[in-house]
Design a protein around this motif. Structure first.
Motif, PDB file in Angstrom:
ATOM      1  N   ALA A 104      10.192   9.944  -4.726  1.00  0.00           N
ATOM      2  CA  ALA A 104       9.021   9.232  -4.207  1.00  0.00           C
ATOM      3  C   ALA A 104       9.027   7.767  -4.616  1.00  0.00           C
ATOM      4  O   ALA A 104       8.732   6.875  -3.795  1.00  0.00           O
ATOM      5  N   VAL A 105       9.352   7.492  -5.859  1.00  0.00           N
ATOM      6  CA  VAL A 105       9.420   6.097  -6.312  1.00  0.00           C
ATOM      7  C   VAL A 105      10.520   5.352  -5.555  1.00  0.00           C
ATOM      8  O   VAL A 105      10.333   4.196  -5.141  1.00  0.00           O
ATOM      9  N   ALA A 106      11.648   6.000  -5.357  1.00  0.00           N
ATOM     10  CA  ALA A 106      12.740   5.359  -4.610  1.00  0.00           C
ATOM     11  C   ALA A 106      12.297   5.029  -3.186  1.00  0.00           C
ATOM     12  O   ALA A 106      12.602   3.944  -2.663  1.00  0.00           O
ATOM     13  N   GLY A 107      11.588   5.965  -2.552  1.00  0.00           N
ATOM     14  CA  GLY A 107      11.095   5.702  -1.204  1.00  0.00           C
ATOM     15  C   GLY A 107      10.109   4.547  -1.174  1.00  0.00           C
ATOM     16  O   GLY A 107      10.141   3.702  -0.267  1.00  0.00           O
ATOM     17  N   GLY A 108       9.214   4.496  -2.165  1.00  0.00           N
ATOM     18  CA  GLY A 108       8.260   3.397  -2.229  1.00  0.00           C
ATOM     19  C   GLY A 108       8.936   2.050  -2.422  1.00  0.00           C
ATOM     20  O   GLY A 108       8.570   1.053  -1.781  1.00  0.00           O
ATOM     21  N   LEU A 109       9.928   2.012  -3.293  1.00  0.00           N
ATOM     22  CA  LEU A 109      10.659   0.768  -3.532  1.00  0.00           C
ATOM     23  C   LEU A 109      11.428   0.325  -2.293  1.00  0.00           C
ATOM     24  O   LEU A 109      11.490  -0.875  -1.975  1.00  0.00           O
ATOM     25  N   LEU A 110      12.007   1.282  -1.582  1.00  0.00           N
ATOM     26  CA  LEU A 110      12.757   0.949  -0.372  1.00  0.00           C
ATOM     27  C   LEU A 110      11.855   0.245   0.639  1.00  0.00           C
ATOM     28  O   LEU A 110      12.226  -0.797   1.216  1.00  0.00           O
ATOM     29  N   VAL A 111      10.662   0.785   0.847  1.00  0.00           N
ATOM     30  CA  VAL A 111       9.740   0.183   1.804  1.00  0.00           C
ATOM     31  C   VAL A 111       9.211  -1.147   1.279  1.00  0.00           C
ATOM     32  O   VAL A 111       9.097  -2.130   2.026  1.00  0.00           O
ATOM     33  N   ALA A 167      -1.770  10.044   0.880  1.00  0.00           N
ATOM     34  CA  ALA A 167      -2.638   9.520   1.937  1.00  0.00           C
ATOM     35  C   ALA A 167      -2.408   8.042   2.197  1.00  0.00           C
ATOM     36  O   ALA A 167      -2.776   7.527   3.258  1.00  0.00           O
ATOM     37  N   ALA A 168      -1.815   7.331   1.238  1.00  0.00           N
ATOM     38  CA  ALA A 168      -1.500   5.915   1.431  1.00  0.00           C
ATOM     39  C   ALA A 168      -0.047   5.710   1.849  1.00  0.00           C
ATOM     40  O   ALA A 168       0.412   4.564   1.925  1.00  0.00           O
ATOM     41  N   VAL A 169       0.657   6.785   2.116  1.00  0.00           N
ATOM     42  CA  VAL A 169       2.068   6.690   2.477  1.00  0.00           C
ATOM     43  C   VAL A 169       2.269   6.898   3.975  1.00  0.00           C
ATOM     44  O   VAL A 169       2.628   5.974   4.709  1.00  0.00           O
ATOM     45  N   TYR A 170       2.032   8.108   4.432  1.00  0.00           N
ATOM     46  CA  TYR A 170       2.379   8.445   5.815  1.00  0.00           C
ATOM     47  C   TYR A 170       1.534   7.691   6.847  1.00  0.00           C
ATOM     48  O   TYR A 170       2.091   7.102   7.791  1.00  0.00           O
ATOM     49  N   PRO A 171       0.184   7.652   6.718  1.00  0.00           N
ATOM     50  CA  PRO A 171      -0.577   6.884   7.707  1.00  0.00           C
ATOM     51  C   PRO A 171      -0.192   5.405   7.730  1.00  0.00           C
ATOM     52  O   PRO A 171      -0.177   4.777   8.788  1.00  0.00           O
ATOM     53  N   LEU A 219       0.838  -1.202   0.000  1.00  0.00           N
ATOM     54  CA  LEU A 219       0.000   0.000   0.000  1.00  0.00           C
ATOM     55  C   LEU A 219       0.874   1.253   0.000  1.00  0.00           C
ATOM     56  O   LEU A 219       0.585   2.233  -0.708  1.00  0.00           O
ATOM     57  N   PHE A 220       1.953   1.229   0.765  1.00  0.00           N
ATOM     58  CA  PHE A 220       2.899   2.343   0.789  1.00  0.00           C
ATOM     59  C   PHE A 220       3.488   2.556  -0.610  1.00  0.00           C
ATOM     60  O   PHE A 220       3.558   3.691  -1.106  1.00  0.00           O
ATOM     61  N   PHE A 221       3.922   1.467  -1.225  1.00  0.00           N
ATOM     62  CA  PHE A 221       4.522   1.580  -2.568  1.00  0.00           C
ATOM     63  C   PHE A 221       3.534   2.124  -3.590  1.00  0.00           C
ATOM     64  O   PHE A 221       3.873   2.992  -4.401  1.00  0.00           O
ATOM     65  N   VAL A 222       2.301   1.624  -3.559  1.00  0.00           N
ATOM     66  CA  VAL A 222       1.288   2.118  -4.494  1.00  0.00           C
ATOM     67  C   VAL A 222       1.022   3.600  -4.242  1.00  0.00           C
ATOM     68  O   VAL A 222       0.924   4.398  -5.181  1.00  0.00           O
ATOM     69  N   GLY A 223       0.902   3.985  -2.982  1.00  0.00           N
ATOM     70  CA  GLY A 223       0.676   5.390  -2.666  1.00  0.00           C
ATOM     71  C   GLY A 223       1.802   6.281  -3.154  1.00  0.00           C
ATOM     72  O   GLY A 223       1.574   7.337  -3.751  1.00  0.00           O
TER      73      GLY A 223
END
Length: 438
Positions: free
Chosen positions: A206-213, A145-149, A108-112
């Motif tokens: 943002a994409v890098a952060g999503g991939l990391l998680v 909204a799908a990242v921080y929460p 969900l984090f990655f999609v957000g």
């Protein structure tokens, strides 16, 4: 975070995780903490920092947009307001659907993060004026909204002891991530890059952060199901006077926070120019420093809040930030070092108390209602930020007097918040906060 939650305080998190104590029934009853919790915090903190980069990308390049698109009036601030409204709407949808229980948190984090990056990239490559940029900015907010929460939910699964510090670190990551476009703009200005490269860099981050998680994050042993948003349940929580006071304190905090983050870069640029500093890269670097400094306040407040108490922490932070809001306008056109001597403490204190208001609601709300109350609190707070961002735009500050009036009006939020938290402190229910420290 501010938010945040700051801004997005646990809109889709498990209800107990909104507080700093252990979630009932979460994990083993032994005193041992998971060995991987600090690694999890490093992954989620770094991922959040990177994934939040698109949030203020329009604000970071506002002077370039104004020159290219010939914007007038409120067109540019509406680009930030669109993100706020997209976030608020998507946060409620995610909470109502309990998506965090259906989709694994790291996905969900990655999609957000990917949606936020795509919206931001669309803004850079497809928008031709302010009107055509608005849908892309709304999409960016919805993705965030799908990242921080979700990051808050994931980190709550790793921490019982030290959860206040962990949440403070995540809010600090949100703060620095929100400042990141100003750093990209400073680098771009020093290298003569078009604004689209600056905005595009935020999407890459943002994409890098999503991939990391996605690759490294895992659910912790204390993770609990997310509570589903219900207006009826939220209304039951807000019938409690203590919950209403904590929420009023949060709204006072939000009145100031996002308008400050939106407008202080324009203030710094105009003031530096009036003082003879004509390099836009220097002004952007100063803006990054001021906003990112809030990360310090978040971590310190997160570490101290349980020992000092919710009302003590929030009142102290709002006294400091409100005072800075009033004072900083008087530094317009002064030497940059004098301006920064006020603006950096403002950046530190304006977001330091973000987590405490929603933590207070989680401690004060009747059992079974905190999740819905927090979702409604977040939505109301982010809608209010749109009002103050536009309000400063209506004042159209261009000189010292204009900026004094604009930023002075932001101090009204902390004033209301101080009164609310002072009244909350005097109520008998306040002993339920911070293990009796109010």
């Amino acid at each position: 975070m501010p938010a945040a939650a700051s801004p997005a305080e646990l809109a889709s998190s498990p209800e107990p995780a909104a507080g700093l104590g252990p979630a009932p029934g979460a994990g083993p009853s032994t005193g041992a903490e998971p060995a991987g919790r600090w690694a999890a915090l490093a992954v989620l903190g770094t991922g959040t920092l990177l994934a939040l980069a698109p949030w203020f990308s329009a604000s970071a390049v506002a002077p370039l947009l104004a020159a290219e698109w010939h914007t007038t009036g409120l067109q540019l601030p509406l680009l930030t307001v669109a993100v706020q409204l997209g976030f608020a709407a998507a946060a409620l949808v995610l909470a109502a659907s309990a998506a965090a229980d259906v989709v694994p948190g790291r996905w969900l984090f990655f999609v957000g993060a990917s949606v936020a990056a795509a919206g931001n990239l669309g803004f850079a490559l497809l928008a031709t004026d302010a009107a055509s940029a608005l849908p892309f900015r709304v999409l960016t907010g919805a993705g965030i909204a799908a990242v921080y929460p979700v990051a808050l939910k994931l980190i709550a699964g790793w921490f019982r002891a030290g959860r206040g510090l962990a949440i403070g670190v995540l809010i600090g990551a949100l703060t620095i991530g929100s400042a990141l476009p100003h750093l990209f703009r400073a680098i771009g200005a020093m290298n003569g890059l078009d604004w689209r490269w600056v905005v595009g860099a935020a999407s890459v981050a943002a994409v890098a952060g999503g991939l990391l998680v996605l690759i490294l994050a895992r659910p912790g042993p204390f993770e609990t199901p997310a509570s589903r948003f219900s207006p009826t349940v939220a209304a039951a929580a807000f019938r409690e006077p203590a919950v209403r006071l904590a929420n009023l304190g949060y709204l006072g905090h939000m009145w100031e926070l996002y308008a400050m983050w939106t407008w202080v870069p324009a203030f710094i640029a105009a003031s530096f120019l009036a003082a003879g500093e004509r390099d836009p890269g220097v002004a952007s670097l100063a803006s990054f420093t001021v906003v990112a400094a809030g990360g310090i306040g978040c971590v310190v407040a997160g570490a101290l809040a349980d020992r000092l108490g919710r009302t003590t922490m929030t009142i102290a932070a709002m006294v400091a930030s409100g005072s800075c809001a009033i004072a900083v306008g008087f530094t317009f056109g002064a030497a940059p070092v004098l301006l920064l001597a006020i603006a950096i403490p403002w950046g530190i204190t304006v977001v330091a108390d973000s987590a405490q208001f929603s933590t207070a609601v989680s401690e004060l709300a009747p059992r079974g209602t905190a999740g819905s109350a927090l979702s409604l609190q977040v939505a109301a707070g982010f809608v209010l930020t749109g009002v103050t961002i536009i309000g400063v735009g209506f004042l159209a500050p261009t000189d010292a007097l204009g900026w004094r009036l604009a930023f002075g009006s932001l101090a009204l939020g902390p004033l209301v918040g101080i009164v609310a938290m002072w009244r909350l402190r005097a109520r008998p229910e306040a002993v339920r906060m911070a293990s009796g420290r109010r």
